[in-house]
Write a protein that holds these residues in place. Structure first.
Motif, PDB file in Angstrom:
ATOM      1  N   PHE A 124      14.991  57.054  55.273  1.00  0.00           N
ATOM      2  CA  PHE A 124      13.966  57.525  56.192  1.00  0.00           C
ATOM      3  C   PHE A 124      14.257  57.103  57.629  1.00  0.00           C
ATOM      4  CE2 PHE A 124      10.221  59.950  55.692  1.00  0.00           C
ATOM      5  CZ  PHE A 124       9.355  59.644  56.727  1.00  0.00           C
ATOM      6  N   ALA A 125      15.074  56.059  57.805  1.00  0.00           N
ATOM      7  CA  ALA A 125      15.364  55.549  59.143  1.00  0.00           C
ATOM      8  C   ALA A 125      16.289  56.462  59.930  1.00  0.00           C
ATOM      9  CB  ALA A 125      15.993  54.155  59.044  1.00  0.00           C
ATOM     10  N   THR A 126      16.907  57.424  59.266  1.00  0.00           N
ATOM     11  CA  THR A 126      17.877  58.270  59.967  1.00  0.00           C
ATOM     12  C   THR A 126      17.214  59.350  60.819  1.00  0.00           C
ATOM     13  OG1 THR A 126      18.109  59.876  58.154  1.00  0.00           O
ATOM     14  CG2 THR A 126      19.513  57.917  58.079  1.00  0.00           C
ATOM     15  N   TYR A 127      16.075  59.876  60.370  1.00  0.00           N
ATOM     16  CA  TYR A 127      15.446  61.000  61.070  1.00  0.00           C
ATOM     17  C   TYR A 127      15.103  60.696  62.538  1.00  0.00           C
ATOM     18  CZ  TYR A 127      14.871  62.619  56.247  1.00  0.00           C
ATOM     19  OH  TYR A 127      15.093  62.987  54.943  1.00  0.00           O
ATOM     20  N   PRO A 128      14.506  59.530  62.844  1.00  0.00           N
ATOM     21  CA  PRO A 128      14.159  59.252  64.247  1.00  0.00           C
ATOM     22  C   PRO A 128      15.381  59.044  65.131  1.00  0.00           C
ATOM     23  CG  PRO A 128      12.916  57.842  62.736  1.00  0.00           C
ATOM     24  CD  PRO A 128      14.014  58.467  61.948  1.00  0.00           C
ATOM     25  N   VAL A 129      16.569  58.932  64.534  1.00  0.00           N
ATOM     26  CA  VAL A 129      17.797  58.730  65.296  1.00  0.00           C
ATOM     27  C   VAL A 129      18.527  60.053  65.486  1.00  0.00           C
ATOM     28  CG1 VAL A 129      20.018  57.547  65.388  1.00  0.00           C
ATOM     29  CG2 VAL A 129      18.013  56.381  64.418  1.00  0.00           C
ATOM     30  N   THR A 130      18.752  60.752  64.388  1.00  0.00           N
ATOM     31  CA  THR A 130      19.601  61.950  64.438  1.00  0.00           C
ATOM     32  C   THR A 130      18.926  63.139  65.109  1.00  0.00           C
ATOM     33  OG1 THR A 130      18.873  62.465  62.191  1.00  0.00           O
ATOM     34  CG2 THR A 130      20.965  61.302  62.428  1.00  0.00           C
ATOM     35  N   ILE A 131      17.665  63.374  64.790  1.00  0.00           N
ATOM     36  CA  ILE A 131      17.012  64.580  65.321  1.00  0.00           C
ATOM     37  C   ILE A 131      16.816  64.502  66.838  1.00  0.00           C
ATOM     38  CG2 ILE A 131      14.889  65.962  65.249  1.00  0.00           C
ATOM     39  CD1 ILE A 131      14.772  65.356  62.242  1.00  0.00           C
ATOM     40  N   PRO A 132      16.232  63.418  67.396  1.00  0.00           N
ATOM     41  CA  PRO A 132      16.186  63.315  68.858  1.00  0.00           C
ATOM     42  C   PRO A 132      17.590  63.272  69.468  1.00  0.00           C
ATOM     43  CG  PRO A 132      14.632  61.785  67.863  1.00  0.00           C
ATOM     44  CD  PRO A 132      15.501  62.316  66.755  1.00  0.00           C
ATOM     45  N   GLY A 133      18.545  62.683  68.720  1.00  0.00           N
ATOM     46  CA  GLY A 133      19.920  62.633  69.214  1.00  0.00           C
ATOM     47  C   GLY A 133      20.516  64.019  69.367  1.00  0.00           C
ATOM     48  N   LEU A 134      20.256  64.897  68.415  1.00  0.00           N
ATOM     49  CA  LEU A 134      20.736  66.280  68.502  1.00  0.00           C
ATOM     50  C   LEU A 134      20.080  67.015  69.669  1.00  0.00           C
ATOM     51  CD1 LEU A 134      20.782  67.305  64.722  1.00  0.00           C
ATOM     52  CD2 LEU A 134      22.777  66.980  66.202  1.00  0.00           C
ATOM     53  N   VAL A 135      18.801  66.763  69.862  1.00  0.00           N
ATOM     54  CA  VAL A 135      18.087  67.387  70.986  1.00  0.00           C
ATOM     55  C   VAL A 135      18.704  66.942  72.312  1.00  0.00           C
ATOM     56  CG1 VAL A 135      15.877  67.548  72.193  1.00  0.00           C
ATOM     57  CG2 VAL A 135      15.940  67.650  69.690  1.00  0.00           C
ATOM     58  N   ASN A 136      19.037  65.655  72.412  1.00  0.00           N
ATOM     59  CA  ASN A 136      19.663  65.131  73.627  1.00  0.00           C
ATOM     60  C   ASN A 136      21.039  65.754  73.880  1.00  0.00           C
ATOM     61  OD1 ASN A 136      17.498  63.461  74.164  1.00  0.00           O
ATOM     62  ND2 ASN A 136      18.403  61.676  73.153  1.00  0.00           N
ATOM     63  N   LEU A 137      21.665  66.230  72.806  1.00  0.00           N
ATOM     64  CA  LEU A 137      22.973  66.879  72.944  1.00  0.00           C
ATOM     65  C   LEU A 137      22.853  68.352  73.328  1.00  0.00           C
ATOM     66  CD1 LEU A 137      24.882  65.364  69.875  1.00  0.00           C
ATOM     67  CD2 LEU A 137      25.206  64.821  72.296  1.00  0.00           C
ATOM     68  N   GLY A 138      21.606  68.834  73.490  1.00  0.00           N
ATOM     69  CA  GLY A 138      21.404  70.206  73.920  1.00  0.00           C
ATOM     70  C   GLY A 138      21.030  71.168  72.813  1.00  0.00           C
ATOM     71  N   VAL A 139      20.817  70.651  71.593  1.00  0.00           N
ATOM     72  CA  VAL A 139      20.401  71.495  70.473  1.00  0.00           C
ATOM     73  C   VAL A 139      18.883  71.695  70.552  1.00  0.00           C
ATOM     74  CG1 VAL A 139      20.314  71.711  67.956  1.00  0.00           C
ATOM     75  CG2 VAL A 139      22.292  70.629  69.053  1.00  0.00           C
ATOM     76  N   SER A 140      18.405  72.895  70.295  1.00  0.00           N
ATOM     77  CA  SER A 140      16.954  73.125  70.318  1.00  0.00           C
ATOM     78  C   SER A 140      16.277  72.265  69.260  1.00  0.00           C
ATOM     79  CB  SER A 140      16.641  74.601  70.067  1.00  0.00           C
ATOM     80  OG  SER A 140      16.853  74.949  68.705  1.00  0.00           O
ATOM     81  N   GLY A 141      15.041  71.875  69.526  1.00  0.00           N
ATOM     82  CA  GLY A 141      14.318  71.003  68.598  1.00  0.00           C
ATOM     83  C   GLY A 141      14.187  71.611  67.218  1.00  0.00           C
ATOM     84  N   PHE A 142      13.925  72.913  67.169  1.00  0.00           N
ATOM     85  CA  PHE A 142      13.762  73.609  65.900  1.00  0.00           C
ATOM     86  C   PHE A 142      15.041  73.533  65.070  1.00  0.00           C
ATOM     87  CE2 PHE A 142      14.216  77.521  63.413  1.00  0.00           C
ATOM     88  CZ  PHE A 142      13.060  77.485  62.644  1.00  0.00           C
ATOM     89  N   LYS A 143      16.169  73.868  65.683  1.00  0.00           N
ATOM     90  CA  LYS A 143      17.437  73.856  64.956  1.00  0.00           C
ATOM     91  C   LYS A 143      17.881  72.435  64.625  1.00  0.00           C
ATOM     92  CE  LYS A 143      19.071  78.238  66.847  1.00  0.00           C
ATOM     93  NZ  LYS A 143      20.082  78.911  67.710  1.00  0.00           N
ATOM     94  N   ALA A 144      17.571  71.487  65.503  1.00  0.00           N
ATOM     95  CA  ALA A 144      17.947  70.088  65.252  1.00  0.00           C
ATOM     96  C   ALA A 144      17.249  69.558  64.010  1.00  0.00           C
ATOM     97  CB  ALA A 144      17.587  69.233  66.464  1.00  0.00           C
ATOM     98  N   ALA A 145      15.949  69.839  63.883  1.00  0.00           N
ATOM     99  CA  ALA A 145      15.177  69.337  62.749  1.00  0.00           C
ATOM    100  C   ALA A 145      15.640  69.970  61.440  1.00  0.00           C
ATOM    101  CB  ALA A 145      13.685  69.606  62.964  1.00  0.00           C
ATOM    102  N   VAL A 146      15.731  71.295  61.417  1.00  0.00           N
ATOM    103  CA  VAL A 146      16.122  71.982  60.181  1.00  0.00           C
ATOM    104  C   VAL A 146      17.581  71.703  59.840  1.00  0.00           C
ATOM    105  CG1 VAL A 146      16.245  74.196  58.977  1.00  0.00           C
ATOM    106  CG2 VAL A 146      14.437  73.794  60.647  1.00  0.00           C
ATOM    107  N   GLY A 147      18.432  71.714  60.857  1.00  0.00           N
ATOM    108  CA  GLY A 147      19.855  71.478  60.618  1.00  0.00           C
ATOM    109  C   GLY A 147      20.120  70.134  59.990  1.00  0.00           C
ATOM    110  N   TYR A 148      19.454  69.106  60.506  1.00  0.00           N
ATOM    111  CA  TYR A 148      19.695  67.786  59.931  1.00  0.00           C
ATOM    112  C   TYR A 148      19.079  67.664  58.536  1.00  0.00           C
ATOM    113  CZ  TYR A 148      20.081  62.867  59.058  1.00  0.00           C
ATOM    114  OH  TYR A 148      20.396  61.668  58.469  1.00  0.00           O
ATOM    115  N   LEU A 149      17.909  68.232  58.329  1.00  0.00           N
ATOM    116  CA  LEU A 149      17.291  68.202  56.998  1.00  0.00           C
ATOM    117  C   LEU A 149      18.215  68.820  55.956  1.00  0.00           C
ATOM    118  CD1 LEU A 149      13.583  69.147  57.779  1.00  0.00           C
ATOM    119  CD2 LEU A 149      14.381  66.989  56.812  1.00  0.00           C
TER     120      LEU A 149
END
Length: 499
Positions: A124-149
């Motif tokens: 569970f500790a990975t989600y708060p790291v990877t998803i905001p991290g993807l957003v910071n890399l320029g990925v849209s929030g929607f795609k970042a959340a679903v992509g990592y899931l």
């Protein structure tokens, strides 16, 4: 109505309520778990004539048998909190961000390495790291959340130091290594689907040779780790995700050699850390892994002496050994974070307090799920389902188990109660279909934990908040659904092949 048919309906009713509550009404996991436990309590008292006192004892005992699940949920939150407040997480992310210069490379490095290293100790500790991290890399929030899931779903059954196999072993008394072997085989095709799904969702074209090479390298790294630590060195199964992260890290580092080094100079003004500081960030993870190896081999006999048995109310004794459970390893790793502090922003006592408060809803949800599972076990509802599912032979039973386990994994707030229930169910089913119990238990542990994880409404809600999006839960579900169905189909095919 035929009494057997009526009992089958009663057995399926809690699952139906869970599914309707989650999917149709999007109810909170904790509240829905409470309602379903009360429903099952009413069923066993009214229709199975179980005395109220006995039903309460059964509810309590059901949670004693999955004690290690509570421990790993609690310690996992502590680890995530400590890793963040001691500065290790910031250094880890900074290091990963500088390996690959392309957006696809940075994104895959972030998810594969963080998903492996942090996920091994606390999924569970990975989600708060990877998803905001993807957003910071320029990925849209929607795609970042679903992509990592979708990407992370292949490893859910392995997170928190293989809590799924640990729970399955606790309720069935089967060796963990034998359960892990089947889980590993089922995971191999899921890795391919998850990685391809990740690239497709994030619009990273696999026609691009660099992207294709990154995807293939990630798939090979993850599959190699699974084969080595679930098929060859099964005694070290706990290290599967750590190895996957390490192999992925090395693969990305090697791939980075082909790029012009000046590309790194175009990054944003990030703080540069010394080699010593970078090493300190990785040391808690390294030390935690070494403790696992040490306790599993050289000190195995000594650690085994810390076991004791508990047996109440006529139930068969359950063995408890705090020293060799995943939760204890996770707790030690959390302590190592303070031993190798980089930038102390809190205290260990404060971190434990904050993490414990955060873990409370999950712990109570698990408590209610564990209680419901044992009520179904004690009244023979699980055995009844196994008997009727086995009427069409091993292959059909395996496919049905995959589908029903998928639904149960999606319905429960955590996968642990479903894993406990379906693992125990296989002990009776194995005799009926003539298959080794460890094989069926491995299937149950896998399908109840991983493939359905991205489809849980509670998790969709949580990850969307991390991505900074609102009101798109339905769209997230639909996008993830096709990839998870592909995973389920792959599992069903593998199940037929294995059986």
């Amino acid at each position: 109505m035929d009494s057997v048919a009526f009992k089958i309906i009663l057995s399926l009713l809690p699952f139906a309520v869970l599914l309707v509550g989650f999917l149709a009404f999007k109810m909170d996991a904790l509240k829905l778990s409470l309602y379903v436990w009360i429903l099952e309590l009413a069923i066993v008292i009214l229709f199975y004539k179980m005395p109220v006192s006995t039903s309460v004892k059964a509810s309590i005992w059901g949670n004693i048998t999955i004690w290690n699940g509570f421990l790993v949920l609690w310690t996992g939150q502590i680890f995530g909190q400590c890793f963040r407040t001691t500065g290790a997480l910031n250094v880890l992310l900074n290091t990963l961000n500088r390996i690959m210069p392309t957006q696809a490379g940075k994104s895959m490095t972030l998810c594969s390495v963080v998903g492996g290293y942090l996920g091994a100790f606390n999924g569970f500790a990975t989600y708060p790291v990877t998803i905001p991290g993807l957003v910071n890399l320029g990925v849209s929030g929607f795609k970042a959340a679903v992509g990592y899931l979708v990407y992370f779903s292949w490893s859910i059954a392995f997170v928190s130091l293989f809590i799924a196999a640990t729970i399955a072993s606790s309720v069935t008394k089967l060796p963990i290594e034998s359960i892990v072997q089947t889980m590993g085989l089922l995971t191999l095709p899921l890795i391919i689907i998850s990685v391809i799904g990740f690239f497709k969702i994030l619009d990273f074209s696999l026609k691009d040779k660099d992207n294709l090479l990154i995807a293939i390298s990630t798939i090979i790294s993850n599959m190699l780790a699974v084969v080595i630590f679930t098929q060859i060195f099964k005694g070290l199964y706990i290290l599967t995700l750590v190895a996957a992260a390490t192999f992925s890290f090395i693969a990305m580092w090697l791939l980075s050699k082909k790029y012009d080094k000046s590309a790194y100079d175009n990054d944003s003004n990030e703080e540069k850390f010394s080699t010593r500081t970078t090493l300190k960030a990785f040391m808690p993870l390294i030390c935690g892994s070494l403790i696992v190896v040490l306790f599993s081999y050289p000190l195995k006999d000594l650690i085994a002496k810390g076991a004791f048995k508990v047996s109440w109310w006529g139930y068969a004794a359950t063995t408890i050994n705090i020293l060799n459970t995943p939760g204890f390893y996770v707790l030690l790793t959390a302590f190592f974070c303070y031993l190798f502090t980089i930038k102390k922003t809190s205290s260990l006592g404060k971190d434990i307090k904050i993490a414990s408060k955060r873990a409370l809803p999950s712990l109570v949800t698990l408590l209610l799920g564990g209680a419901m599972v044992n009520l179904m076990l004690d009244t023979g509802q699980i055995t009844l389902l196994a008997q009727h599912m086995s009427l069409w032979g091993a292959d059909v039973y395996g496919v049905l188990l995959s589908g029903l386990g998928f639904l149960a994994g999606m319905a429960f707030g955590q996968g642990i109660p479903a894993c406990s229930m379906f693992s125990k169910m296989q002990m009776a089913a194995a005799q009926l279909v003539g298959v080794a119990p460890s094989v069926l238990v491995g299937i149950a542990a896998m399908v109840t934990m991983g493939p359905a994880n991205p489809l849980k409404p509670s998790l969709l809600s949580y990850t969307s908040s991390l991505a900074g999006i609102k009101g798109q839960g339905g769209e997230m579900f639909n996008l993830a659904f096709k990839w998870q169905i592909l995973q389920l189909i792959a599992i069903a095919i593998m199940v037929v092949f294995i059986l």
